[in-house]
Structures are given as C-alpha cells and as structure tokens.
Design an enzyme around this catalytic site. Structure first.
Site, short mmCIF file in Angstrom:
data_model
loop_
_atom_site.label_atom_id
_atom_site.label_comp_id
_atom_site.label_asym_id
_atom_site.label_seq_id
_atom_site.Cartn_x
_atom_site.Cartn_y
_atom_site.Cartn_z
N VAL A 198 0.47 -1.67 -0.03
CA VAL A 198 0.51 -0.19 0.15
C VAL A 198 0.73 1.70 -0.21
CG1 VAL A 198 -1.59 1.71 1.36
CG2 VAL A 198 -1.67 -1.45 1.28
N HIS A 199 1.13 1.85 -1.16
CA HIS A 199 2.15 3.52 -0.93
C HIS A 199 0.79 4.50 -1.57
CE1 HIS A 199 2.26 2.03 -5.59
NE2 HIS A 199 3.63 3.31 -6.04
N ARG A 200 -0.36 4.10 -2.71
CA ARG A 200 -1.07 5.48 -3.73
C ARG A 200 -1.34 6.55 -2.87
NH1 ARG A 200 -0.25 5.09 -9.40
NH2 ARG A 200 0.05 3.43 -9.28
N ARG A 231 6.67 6.21 3.54
CA ARG A 231 4.71 6.97 3.83
C ARG A 231 4.62 6.73 4.69
NH1 ARG A 231 3.74 9.29 -1.79
NH2 ARG A 231 2.43 7.44 -1.52
N ASP A 271 -2.01 -1.49 -4.46
CA ASP A 271 -2.27 -0.03 -4.82
C ASP A 271 -1.34 -0.11 -5.87
OD1 ASP A 271 -0.59 0.55 -3.41
OD2 ASP A 271 -2.45 2.16 -2.39
#
Length: 351
Positions: A198-200, A231, A271
């Site tokens: 998950v990074h979006r 992030r 994502d």
C-alpha cells in the site's frame, strides 16, 4: 547517439535494467537518477541486484510536494541536458521523474521517448494519470506495452511515433525469476500467505481508507506479509493504526525477495500498478485496492479484481480468489530489444 535515461523510482529501476543493456549495445547512455526514491531498500539495492550501471548523475532531489519535487527535478535535469547534449531523452512510466524529464527535454527541443506510453486509468485525481497524459503529449517516440495503450493514444489524436513493443516488465521477469528463486532468502511455503503493498496517496493520506484496508487485512484467513513503504509506515503511526497480529509488517523487500514472495503468494493485495501486472504475468490472483486501473488487461482474464478500500469487498475478493484463462497480453520478453532498435532507426531517419 547519446541517450539520456531518467529514472527515480523503484518500478523504473526494474524497467530500466533490460532496456539499458540493449541501449548500450548500440549507443552511449547517460543515466540520471533523480533521487525520487532514496531509501536504500527502494533504490540502491535495485541497482546492485539488477546489475544496472551506476548513475552518471544522482540529483538527490528527495521528497516534497508534487510541485516542489517536480520543479526541482526539472531544473536539475535541464542542467544535465545542457551539459550532455543528448540526441534523445528516455523516460519511464508515470512518476514525477517521468514528467520532469519529458518537460525538460521538450522545452530544450530534445526528442522524448516514453517507455510505457498510452496507459490510462481515466482518473485525473491520480497524479500518475496527469504525468502519463502530459508526458505522452510531448513525446516523439511512444513505446506502448499493449494494444490497449495504442488505442488510448489514438483516441487522443496521437499516432505519430507510436510503437507497440510489448512490456519491458516481461523482459525483467523472464531474466530474473530464476535468479530470484536461487538468490532470494524468501522461504515461506507457497500459497501459505497473502502479500500486501500500500503506497498510493489516495490510500495512505486518507485515515478512513487506510483504517479500512488494515481492518480487512486483519480479517483474512491467513498471515499477511506487508512490506511497508516509508510513507505508509509514517501514516500508520500518525493515525494510531496498529496492524493486527496476522499482519507481519516488514521493511520493503529487495527485488529478488519481492519477486519470490509474489510468486509464492496465495494472492496479492495492492494499490500498485506494477504489482498488478507482475501478479498477472506470474499467475497470482490480485486484489487491487483501487476503483480503477491502467492495466485493464489483468481484469479481462479475471486474474485481478478492483475493490477500492471497502473492507467487506477486500475480504470477499481475497477469499474468492480469481484466475481464468491466461494470455501473453504483455508481449514476448523482447520489448527492450525492440525499443533499442526503434531508437537506432529514429537516429538514422533524423540525421
């Protein structure tokens, strides 16, 4: 001809490796690393594992808002172009590095070649979509991974310089899958875990969305291996979200370990655009934590399903699995060779 290649993020390093090898058989390459990804596990380790030459320029731009990051890259790449005077600038994918490289070249009247041209999610809220569209509209050579990408460009009036090459990710996987199994330290049993990424910004910067995703992970019927982007880790702490016991939070995986982990997963929840495509090529069911995708081909054969961030939809899709027929939708593993050949032909035609 001197080819100036601009990279800056993990997916671009993977794509650059086979293309750079083919380019250097025919031309001089100057490699520019913007520093968009600067964490060791997201950057330097890929150069080492994939045998990518050391960058000729490391701009060390780092993080920042889209405007700040892209502006700093644009100014720095402009200086490199002025110094090196390349015959063409080669950019990859859809990141801020892609757009900065393309704009710098176009403003200095240097031809632009775009690897992975023509992709569209048709969602302008995604910064990646804006980057793709703008880059394609200033490019002279547009290397399309699929027939769908060619059609997308034609619908926007772009036909000149468009070439269907196949996807360089197929080249990379074919080159590296055997090496990954040989060199990787990954040893979990095949099919015994889910893999999640998950990074979006649309997911990480929305507390409700990130909570729903993590809630869904906690309800899955098996361990979830979760290599966490820096992030995302920061946002989990900021929102006070504590992953459940079945979610194994680990550092980002080196390329060979990530490839081995993906190949052995029961399913992947992601994502990421690139991971969707890698999962399809490796015949691993994919649950995409978005409402749209630029890789529509993965949906057509039922290897991928879009679920957004609704926890119930995520859990149901993971339990159901997927997978139907499987076609060579992304090419034959010779995309890099075609790209290098087309660049050579372009040089001959424009001397």
């Amino acid at each position: 001809m001197k080819v100036l290649s601009v990279v800056g993020a993990r997916p671009q390093f993977i794509k650059c490796a086979p293309v750079s090898r083919e380019i250097r058989k025919r031309h001089e390459e100057v490699l520019v690393h913007t520093g968009q990804h600067y964490d060791y596990l997201l950057s330097e380790v890929f150069f080492k594992d994939l045998g990518i030459p050391e960058p000729d320029y490391h701009l060390e731009i780092g993080s920042g808002s889209h405007g700040v990051q892209t502006g700093r890259m644009l100014a720095a790449i402009e200086e490199v172009i002025a110094k090196e005077e390349p015959g063409i600038v080669l950019v990859y994918g859809d990141t801020n590095s892609t757009l900065a490289g393309a704009l710098a070249a176009a403003k200095m009247h240097v031809p632009v070649a775009h690897v992975e041209a023509g992709l569209r999610s048709f969602d302008r809220r995604m910064p990646e979509e804006v980057n793709r569209v703008l880059t394609d509209h200033v490019s002279d050579l547009l290397f399309c991974p699929t027939a769908t990408a060619v059609q997308n460009l034609a619908a926007e009036g772009i036909t000149r310089g468009v070439r269907l090459t196949g996807d360089v990710m197929v080249d990379a996987l074919e080159e590296n899958l055997a090496l990954a199994k040989e060199r990787s330290s990954w040893n979990l049993p095949r099919g015994g875990y889910y893999l999640a990424t998950v990074h979006r910004a649309g997911n990480t910067d929305d507390p409700a969305a990130l909570r729903a995703i993590m809630s869904a992970f906690s309800r899955l019927d098996g361990p979830v291996i979760f290599p966490v982007h820096p992030r995302t880790r920061k946002k989990l702490a900021e929102y006070g979200i504590v992953p459940a016991e079945n979610v194994q939070v680990i550092e980002p995986l080196p390329y060979f370990d990530m490839l081995a982990a993906l190949a052995g997963a029961r399913a992947v929840l992601t994502d990421s655009g690139g991971v969707q495509k890698e999962a399809y090529i490796l015949k691993v069911p994919c649950v995409t934590l978005r409402e749209n995708t630029e890789w529509v081909e993965t949906l057509e054969d039922s290897w991928n399903v879009l679920v957004g961030t609704d926890a119930d939809r995520i859990v149901a899709a993971a339990a159901r699995g997927c997978g139907g027929r499987h076609a060579a939708r992304f090419g034959d593993g010779r995309a890099a060779e075609r790209i290098a050949t087309i660049i050579s032909e372009y040089e001959s035609e424009n001397q």
